[in-house]
Design an enzyme around this catalytic site. Structure first.
Site, PDB file in Angstrom:
ATOM      1  CD  GLU A   1      -4.033   5.745  -9.632  1.00 31.46           C
ATOM      2  OE1 GLU A   1      -4.636   6.109  -8.603  1.00 31.46           O
ATOM      3  OE2 GLU A   1      -4.451   4.856 -10.395  1.00 31.46           O
TER       4      GLU A   1
ATOM      5  NE  ARG B   1      -2.790  -4.623  -7.019  1.00 33.28           N
ATOM      6  CZ  ARG B   1      -3.633  -3.832  -6.385  1.00 33.28           C
ATOM      7  NH1 ARG B   1      -3.258  -2.604  -6.024  1.00 33.28           N
ATOM      8  NH2 ARG B   1      -4.866  -4.239  -6.113  1.00 33.28           N
TER       9      ARG B   1
ATOM     10  CG  ASP C   1     -11.616   6.148  -7.913  1.00 29.22           C
ATOM     11  OD1 ASP C   1     -11.978   5.059  -7.420  1.00 29.22           O
ATOM     12  OD2 ASP C   1     -10.730   6.249  -8.794  1.00 29.22           O
TER      13      ASP C   1
ATOM     14  CG  HIS D   1      -2.364   2.805  -8.266  1.00 34.27           C
ATOM     15  ND1 HIS D   1      -2.413   3.540  -7.111  1.00 34.27           N
ATOM     16  CD2 HIS D   1      -3.641   2.395  -8.488  1.00 34.27           C
ATOM     17  CE1 HIS D   1      -3.651   3.567  -6.648  1.00 34.27           C
ATOM     18  NE2 HIS D   1      -4.415   2.889  -7.471  1.00 34.27           N
TER      19      HIS D   1
ATOM     20  NE  ARG E   1      -3.785   0.248   0.285  1.00 31.50           N
ATOM     21  CZ  ARG E   1      -4.706   0.006  -0.659  1.00 31.50           C
ATOM     22  NH1 ARG E   1      -4.733   0.748  -1.744  1.00 31.50           N
ATOM     23  NH2 ARG E   1      -5.552  -0.986  -0.518  1.00 31.50           N
TER      24      ARG E   1
END
Ligand code: TA6
Length: 301
Positions: free
Chosen positions: A273, A101, A214, A170, A75
């Site tokens: 991102e 990832r 978002d 990201h 994270r």
């Protein structure tokens, strides 16, 4: 079985500049220390976790609650998203943001010159990836640590069939207080608002974070700049061969719902991102390559 940090350090380490260590969770990580910067990249996910220019504070944000174990994404830092972004269109049960990832990558090389140390990591398709995604591929991340951080994500279609994939770097950035930050470079740009039923909207002026945010910005090759009056710093994100930029902050509720995201951490971060998703996903004929490049730099305010 991947090699130990000690073996990798013998093979690739550059004394006093780049060292392979047992990082968080005992996972091998490459630690960089030069006169220009310090940095770190973890072999899970080919995941750049740290970059601090000599004349500034740490640029990448990491949650204090992040997990470091194969099968889980770290994270923070710069998760590599491939070969799908968000939920998998044809399989809602598939993990979010693809599968590279969460996997161990190979350390392919570490090269140093006067200005930068470049770490190259590689992940490729194998029998375990086919049930998740049918194409054969190689994916390389080249991270060049210097007065700026340059990331190159190179997709190679090693299949006999055409390949179509989404990709994103990201990136989680540290800010003093996201509520006081402004994000420049997206004015008048169309975006999909994932907090409002995926409605298509147009950005007016700078992006400001006043609630869960978002947004997938469309058809934009623009540089994006985070203006941070609290840390008195600008973070510039320039990109090549990327037509989307995603901006994300979970705000209060979403942060509380994520077990690897501290309840009070959301004001200190924002994701910008560089990506190629949806209608601008990457399409490659057999043998073709595509490289998305991101240059991250800072300046004082
Ligand atoms: O890039 C924004 C986003 O797609 C958000 O929707 C949120 O899910 C974020 O990524 C983090 O996703 P993750 O799977 O890493 O928790």
């Amino acid at each position: 079985m991947s090699e130990s940090a000690a073996t990798l350090n013998q093979r690739f380490g550059i004394s006093g500049i780049a060292t392979v260590v047992e990082g968080n969770g005992g996972i091998p990580a490459v630690r960089i220390a030069t006169s220009h910067c310090t940095g770190e990249v973890c072999l899970i996910g080919g995941h750049v976790t740290r970059w601090k220019p000599a004349d500034s504070m740490e640029v990448l944000w990491l949650s204090d609650h992040s997990l470091y174990s194969v099968g889980k994404a770290i994270r923070g830092g710069v998760p590599v998203i491939f070969p799908w972004f968000g939920a998998k269109a044809d399989d809602p049960k598939a993990g979010s943001h693809g599968f590279v990832r969460n996997r161990m990558w190979e350390l392919e090389s570490i090269n140093a010159n006067d200005d930068t140390v470049t770490v190259t990591l590689l992940v490729r398709s194998d029998a375990s990836t086919k049930p998740l995604w049918p194409s054969d591929f190689e994916l390389r991340l080249r991270a060049a640590f210097g007065v700026q951080l340059t990331l190159q994500l190179e997709i190679t279609n090693t299949d006999k069939q055409p390949l179509r994939a989404e990709e994103a770097l990201h990136s989680y950035f540290t800010v003093g207080d996201v509520r006081q930050a402004a994000i420049e470079g997206l004015d008048a740009t169309a975006y999909i608002d994932k907090t409002d039923g995926n409605t298509r909207k147009t950005q007016s002026g700078n992006v400001r974070i006043t609630a869960e945010t978002d947004r997938v910005y469309l058809d934009t090759a623009n540089s994006v700049r985070i203006v941070d009056p609290v840390l008195r710093r600008r973070i510039l994100i320039k990109k090549e061969h990327s037509l989307n930029s995603v901006v994300w902050n979970p705000w209060i509720e979403k942060a509380h719902s994520l077990s690897d995201f501290g309840d009070d951490e959301w004001p200190s971060m924002v994701c910008v991102e560089p990506s190629n998703v949806g209608t601008t996903a990457v399409e490659l004929a057999p043998g073709q390559q595509h490289t998305m490049t991101v240059h991250i730099s800072t300046s004082a305010m």
